[in-house]
Motif scaffolding. Structure first.
Motif, mmCIF file in Angstrom:
data_model
loop_
_atom_site.group_PDB
_atom_site.id
_atom_site.type_symbol
_atom_site.label_atom_id
_atom_site.label_comp_id
_atom_site.label_asym_id
_atom_site.label_seq_id
_atom_site.Cartn_x
_atom_site.Cartn_y
_atom_site.Cartn_z
ATOM 1 N N THR A 86 30.328 -50.016 -15.458
ATOM 2 C CA THR A 86 29.765 -48.688 -15.248
ATOM 3 C C THR A 86 28.628 -48.319 -16.202
ATOM 4 O O THR A 86 27.816 -47.456 -15.869
ATOM 5 N N LYS A 87 28.577 -48.951 -17.358
ATOM 6 C CA LYS A 87 27.557 -48.543 -18.328
ATOM 7 C C LYS A 87 26.375 -49.514 -18.415
ATOM 8 O O LYS A 87 25.240 -49.084 -18.631
ATOM 9 N N LEU A 92 20.424 -50.855 -17.429
ATOM 10 C CA LEU A 92 19.420 -51.582 -16.660
ATOM 11 C C LEU A 92 18.576 -50.670 -15.772
ATOM 12 O O LEU A 92 17.393 -50.931 -15.558
ATOM 13 N N ASN A 93 19.181 -49.596 -15.257
ATOM 14 C CA ASN A 93 18.478 -48.742 -14.297
ATOM 15 C C ASN A 93 17.870 -47.475 -14.892
ATOM 16 O O ASN A 93 16.851 -47.001 -14.391
ATOM 17 N N GLN A 94 18.504 -46.934 -15.931
ATOM 18 C CA GLN A 94 18.047 -45.648 -16.463
ATOM 19 C C GLN A 94 17.519 -45.729 -17.888
ATOM 20 O O GLN A 94 16.952 -44.759 -18.372
ATOM 21 N N GLY A 95 17.758 -46.835 -18.565
ATOM 22 C CA GLY A 95 17.211 -47.007 -19.899
ATOM 23 C C GLY A 95 18.220 -46.862 -21.020
ATOM 24 O O GLY A 95 19.380 -46.493 -20.812
ATOM 25 N N PHE A 96 17.742 -47.164 -22.211
ATOM 26 C CA PHE A 96 18.592 -47.252 -23.397
ATOM 27 C C PHE A 96 19.162 -45.894 -23.811
ATOM 28 O O PHE A 96 20.335 -45.798 -24.166
ATOM 29 N N SER A 98 19.787 -43.190 -21.989
ATOM 30 C CA SER A 98 20.846 -42.800 -21.050
ATOM 31 C C SER A 98 22.108 -43.615 -21.291
ATOM 32 O O SER A 98 23.220 -43.084 -21.258
ATOM 33 N N PHE A 99 21.920 -44.919 -21.544
ATOM 34 C CA PHE A 99 23.057 -45.784 -21.841
ATOM 35 C C PHE A 99 23.790 -45.302 -23.089
ATOM 36 O O PHE A 99 25.022 -45.237 -23.103
ATOM 37 N N LEU A 100 23.049 -44.985 -24.144
ATOM 38 C CA LEU A 100 23.667 -44.513 -25.388
ATOM 39 C C LEU A 100 24.521 -43.277 -25.132
ATOM 40 O O LEU A 100 25.655 -43.182 -25.612
ATOM 41 N N PHE A 101 23.975 -42.343 -24.382
ATOM 42 C CA PHE A 101 24.708 -41.101 -24.111
ATOM 43 C C PHE A 101 25.935 -41.356 -23.245
ATOM 44 O O PHE A 101 27.030 -40.891 -23.554
ATOM 45 N N GLU A 102 25.765 -42.073 -22.163
ATOM 46 C CA GLU A 102 26.861 -42.283 -21.207
ATOM 47 C C GLU A 102 27.972 -43.175 -21.766
ATOM 48 O O GLU A 102 29.121 -43.054 -21.358
#
Length: 127
Positions: A86-87, A92-96, A98-102
């Motif tokens: 999920t992360k 890959l799609n929304q960037g670093f 967004s990944f950090l937050f999610e």
């Protein structure tokens, strides 16, 4: 040592609570079936129930301070699977950023599980 054990008790209870709440939510909220269907897993409904029941049972074991090391192992695997399924797509799609937050809570839980794993390596709860 007593102060350290007290902190470990708090960590066990907090992590156990999170997984109990997560397991119950997966069992009662129908949206999770849709989420698991979208992950492309084989037998998504069975996987959902397996994960939910595992989270619930292992969370209860953590709070009850029983079989802690055995309860932590499946939870670590669940967290690694959640990050991968999920992360990583978010990265890959929304960037670093967004990944950090999610992924912040997944990573925090993984770190706390590893702290507990390290604390209980080769020990019983009473030691």
């Amino acid at each position: 040592m007593q102060e350290s054990l007290s902190r470990v008790n708090w960590i066990s209870m907090a992590v156990g609570y999170v997984f109990i709440a997560s397991g119950i939510t997966k069992l009662v909220v129908s949206d999770f079936k849709t989420i698991f269907l979208s992950l492309g897993l084989p037998y998504p409904e069975a996987v959902l129930y397996l994960i939910a029941i595992s989270e619930l049972a292992c969370g209860m074991l953590l709070i009850g301070r029983m079989f802690i090391r055995q309860a932590i192992a499946p939870l670590i695997l669940i967290m690694l699977g959640a990050l991968y399924l999920t992360k990583i797509p978010i990265l890959l799609n929304q960037g670093f950023i967004s990944f950090l937050f999610e992924s912040r809570l997944d990573i925090l839980l993984l770190v706390l599980l590893l702290v507990l794993w390290h604390q209980f390596r080769g020990k019983t709860v009473d030691e």
